[in-house]
Design an enzyme around this catalytic site. Structure first.
Site, PDB file in Angstrom:
ATOM      1  N   SER A  60     133.385  20.334  83.211  1.00  0.00           N
ATOM      2  CA  SER A  60     132.627  20.112  84.449  1.00  0.00           C
ATOM      3  C   SER A  60     133.545  19.608  85.552  1.00  0.00           C
ATOM      4  CB  SER A  60     131.512  19.091  84.205  1.00  0.00           C
ATOM      5  OG  SER A  60     130.931  18.678  85.423  1.00  0.00           O
ATOM      6  N   CYS A  61     133.283  20.039  86.800  1.00  0.00           N
ATOM      7  CA  CYS A  61     134.094  19.555  87.921  1.00  0.00           C
ATOM      8  C   CYS A  61     133.812  18.082  88.221  1.00  0.00           C
ATOM      9  CB  CYS A  61     133.860  20.405  89.167  1.00  0.00           C
ATOM     10  SG  CYS A  61     132.144  20.484  89.696  1.00  0.00           S
ATOM     11  N   SER A  62     132.784  17.508  87.576  1.00  0.00           N
ATOM     12  CA  SER A  62     132.475  16.092  87.783  1.00  0.00           C
ATOM     13  C   SER A  62     133.088  15.208  86.696  1.00  0.00           C
ATOM     14  CB  SER A  62     130.952  15.875  87.815  1.00  0.00           C
ATOM     15  OG  SER A  62     130.362  16.298  86.598  1.00  0.00           O
TER      16      SER A  62
END
Length: 255
Positions: free
Chosen positions: A137-139
């Site tokens: 995930s980019c988070s």
């Protein structure tokens, strides 16, 4: 139109579908070819649940196989809105489609652990983020900046949460494996920590049970690839004199 990446073939389409339905929209997902089977299964589950509540048919669809760039680009041109996540090529194509578009590219989250932190809670939260979907995930946290006052305790807490700190030699071998030609290697993305260690030829016993790997770093930018997005459960650790210094490190990392 929801453009989704191979590195996150389940969670990203689900997020985009939820956002579309909340806004009273239908949505067509264009997955990466590598993630098409996962996306198809997800869309099947979603439509089964929508049928239970009497929602209109075909609110959620996906491009039929085989997924191609031409079909994806045609979908973007014919849609009312594009939400694109993935490679810069996909994001640029969305912006060039002639359709209003939101693009999300590389993510590089940095966290700070300072003297006010509950170290066990902070380490547990970072570990959960770093291991969810193997950090695709980019988070997901890509680095943590720890102030001197709590550095020993924070490192111990991260180790207790499943992190294993690599030696300088192990770090060098891992870097050569992850970026053999200056570009992040697909063979290590979305893999669990023991598998990544195995690919890199790291045989220390502790690595076989690691939830995530940790590497110490001092610089940022292209010459320090561990400072960037890694799409894998590899956490970069920086040490800061105090909170202001930690903020400065994060700002450098964001650049």
């Amino acid at each position: 139109a929801a453009i989704t990446p191979s590195t996150n073939p389940g969670a990203t389409p689900a997020n985009k579908i939820i956002n579309a339905l909340k806004g009273r929209n239908a949505v067509i997902v264009a997955p990466s070819p590598k993630g098409a089977s996962t996306c198809a299964a997800l869309v099947g589950y979603v439509n089964a649940e929508l049928a239970k509540v009497g929602a209109p048919e075909n609110l959620v669809q996906m491009l039929p196989a085989p997924i191609t760039k031409d079909a994806t680009h045609a979908l973007m041109r014919q849609s009312d809105l594009v939400v694109a996540t993935g490679s810069q090529a996909n994001v640029r194509a969305a912006y060039a489609s002639g359709t209003p578009a939101f693009g999300v590219g590389a993510g590089n989250v940095a966290s700070i652990i300072d003297a006010s932190a509950n170290l066990a809670d902070a380490a547990a939260a970072i570990a959960r983020s770093k291991t969810f979907d193997n950090a695709t995930s980019c988070s997901s946290e890509n680095s943590v900046v720890i102030v001197d006052a709590v550095h020993p305790g924070a490192m111990a807490a991260l180790a207790a949460a499943g992190g294993v700190l690599l030696t300088a030699d192990e770090k060098a071998r891992l870097q050569a494996t992850m970026w053999p030609d200056g570009k992040l290697a697909a063979k290590v993305t979305a893999q669990d920590a023991p598998r990544i260690a195995q690919i890199a030829g790291l045989e220390r016993e502790a690595l076989r049970e690691a939830r995530f790997l940790m590497v110490e770093e001092t610089g940022t930018g292209p010459e320090f690839p561990f400072s960037g997005e890694k799409l894998s459960p590899v956490l970069t650790v920086y040490r800061a004199r105090d909170f202001d210094h930690a903020c400065a490190i994060v700002a450098e990392d964001a650049d």
